[in-house]
Design an enzyme around this catalytic site. Structure first.
Site, short mmCIF file in Angstrom:
data_model
loop_
_atom_site.label_atom_id
_atom_site.label_comp_id
_atom_site.label_asym_id
_atom_site.label_seq_id
_atom_site.Cartn_x
_atom_site.Cartn_y
_atom_site.Cartn_z
N ASN B 394 0.73 -1.23 -0.09
CA ASN B 394 -0.12 0.03 -0.03
C ASN B 394 0.93 1.16 -0.01
OD1 ASN B 394 -1.95 2.03 0.31
ND2 ASN B 394 -3.08 1.07 1.78
N ASP B 395 1.60 1.49 1.03
CA ASP B 395 2.18 2.74 1.47
C ASP B 395 3.37 3.11 0.23
OD1 ASP B 395 0.65 3.34 3.21
OD2 ASP B 395 1.79 2.70 4.71
#
Lengths: 104, 468
Positions: B394-395
């Site tokens: 995600n990040d």
């Protein structure tokens, strides 16, 4: 305070100081070019190496008087935990690296 | 040989054993930083450690007085070896980071216990010895409780706890710990109450130190605690004037600190930022992207997209690790290659829970080395990729790091997956990543979402691809 400087002198001789300084630079030098894929195994390997503290635990245990139960119990725990650190650390690192090896 | 010269001889042999151990530690670390020699390096360091331990048991003597209680020492060693081997052999590859943290905590506890015993054995005028003991006790204890919390966070036993004025509380607590340490060192008698108060304060500090730091930063924390334990070991080395402990401890202390800095660099964050928990201080940094529409894709459609692609890039993240999906992921790679699709992996340096975590996992699943691309190389390859499949990352693919100056992760180098033609994101839910921020990538027209557990989704995807 005199006692402090005397023992300090006795304990941290120039030799010890040299060792510390050299080891600091060596530690930096040795790992500064490590590729990021090896970060995890390297951390784990370093983790195993500081398990050398178990030597201290063995000395403590070996010097404890046979009637000094608190020291014996704590020393026993210390040797156990230190060994866990050493053995676990090296074996886990080896397992990680074994997987890289298969590639060759 | 008379008794005295025999004892001196034993001491000399032990000194050589410690020298050998120190050399193996240095060589081991050096070899661990190259892929071809790494495994051998680890073994060499282990052999050196063995020599040092055996030498200590049999040769260590104080003018002719050798170590007693050998039976208990051997029993503790045997127990440690048994439990250590068992837990290290049975732990799953995905659980490695928390295992390292746990072993590190054991080392810290060992250092603390040594301090607790030895403090009664030195005279109150031996101030520098007391200094070494107290420092070892404080650092070891903090390392122990901090490692346990890091372990708990990685096994998701506890989450991030942020409360107001935390930093001030931590600084205040540190000051109290230091002043209590001062009173222990300089007071003429050891007061058990003060000693155990210090112990409890350190335990609490370790907890408060790690608890607010975000899960994504755990590798940095573990690496830092690792170097703490190294320094604790060096303190014990000072105390016994033991060169093996001194060199090993300082070496790990300095190498660990550099490794911590390298990890921070990979995330483009400063150590101070990590430690005062700047990430978690802004937990819900939502930047108006929430109103976008998320497009879901069916398994069948995703399978078709990938089967008819020329090049598919896979971006693995922690979601892959928790789902234990590395083998399934390799199967997907093989299934696609049978269809003539080129498959490559894009590895972000901090994907997963530790740098290199993904490489270890994929290596376990037999994925070939040349297929694993590092960030820069991967970013060039995305330009020509038809499909990018993101598995629980995600990040590290959040474009906010590049174009939103107010974002807490602004400036972190990311995998620029948007340059590919299509992006398929596999996640368990729309929950945000560890940094706790939304990801604009998910709302883009070229992105489709494929919700579900990575392993199950991949299994279904493989059967769909094979049926195609």
């Amino acid at each position: 305070m005199d006692g402090f400087w005397q023992t300090l002198d006795h304990l941290i001789t120039m030799q010890t100081l040299y060792i510390v300084i050299l080891m600091v630079f060596l530690g930096i030098e040795v790992i500064s070019h490590v590729p990021s894929i090896l970060h995890t195994p390297l951390m784990s390997g370093a983790n195993a190496i500081h398990g050398v503290i178990v030597i201290g635990a063995i000395i403590v245990m070996g010097k404890a008087e046979s009637g000094n139960y608190p020291a014996l119990v704590m020393g026993f725990m210390a040797v156990f935990l230190g060994t866990l650190n050493v053995v676990g650390g090296f074996v886990v690192t080896d397992r990680m690296l074994e997987m890289f090896k298969k590639r060759k | 040989m008379d008794i005295l010269s025999r004892d001196i001889f034993a001491t000399d042999i032990l000194a050589v054993a410690y020298l050998i151990a120190s050399i193996t530690f240095i060589m081991g670390l050096k070899m661990l930083s190259h892929p071809e020699t790494a495994r051998k390096g680890n073994m060499i360091a282990a052999v050196g450690m063995g020599i040092a331990i055996v030498g200590t048991i049999f040769l260590s003597n104080d003018s002719g007085e050798y170590l007693s209680n050998k039976l208990w020492i051997f029993l503790a060693l045997a127990l440690g070896i048994g439990v250590g081997l068992r837990s290290a052999r049975t732990v799953q590859m995905t659980q490695m980071p928390q295992m390292v943290s746990l072993f590190n905590g054991m080392g810290g506890a060992c250092a603390a216990l040594i301090g607790l015993i030895e403090i009664y054995h030195v005279h109150s005028t031996e101030t520098s010895k007391l200094l070494a003991i107290t420092a070892g006790l404080v650092i070891g204890t903090i390392s122990f409780s901090g490692s346990i919390i890091a372990w708990g966070k990685l096994t998701e036993k506890f989450g991030d706890k942020v409360f107001p004025f935390q930093q001030y509380l931590n600084i205040g607590l540190m000051l109290i710990i230091l002043s209590v340490a001062g009173s222990i060192i300089f007071s003429p008698v050891i007061n058990p109450v003060t000693l155990y108060l210090e112990l409890i304060l350190c335990l609490v500090y370790g907890v408060l130190f790690v608890l607010p730091i975000g899960g994504a930063d755990m590798p940095v924390v573990i690496s830092l605690l690792n170097s703490f334990t190294g320094i604790a070991a060096a303190c014990a080395g000072f105390l016994y004037n033991n060169k093996a402990m001194l060199t090993g401890g300082i070496l790990v202390g300095s190498a660990g600190t550099i490794l911590t800095v390298l990890m921070c660099k990979a995330m483009n964050r400063s150590l101070t930022n990590v430690l005062i928990g700047a990430f978690s201080a802004t937990p819900a940094h939502v930047k108006g992207t929430d109103d976008g529409v998320v497009k879901e894709v069916s398994l069948a459609d995703a399978a078709v997209m990938m089967s008819y692609a020329k090049k598919v890039m896979i971006v693995p993240g922690y979601g892959l690790a928790v789902a234990q999906a590395q083998h399934t992921c390799h199967e997907l790679e093989k299934a696609l290659e049978e269809k003539g699709v080129e498959v490559k992996y894009a590895i972000h340096p901090v994907a997963g829970r530790m740098p290199g975590h993904m490489n270890v996992l994929l290596a376990e699943a037999d994925v070939a080395y040349p297929k694993l691309l590092e960030m820069e190389e991967a970013n060039n390859e995305f330009l020509t990729a038809d499909v990018v499949m993101i598995l629980g990352a995600n990040d590290v693919v959040n474009p906010a790091a590049k174009n939103d100056k107010t974002s807490p992760i602004y400036g972190m180098p990311i995998l620029e997956v948007e340059t590919a033609k299509n992006v398929i994101v596999n996640k368990r839910s729309m929950k945000s990543g560890y940094a706790g921020i939304t990801n604009a990538l998910f709302y883009q027209p070229k992105t489709s979402m494929l919700f579900g557990d990575a392993k199950q989704v991949l299994q279904k995807l493989i059967s769909e691809i094979k049926a195609n």
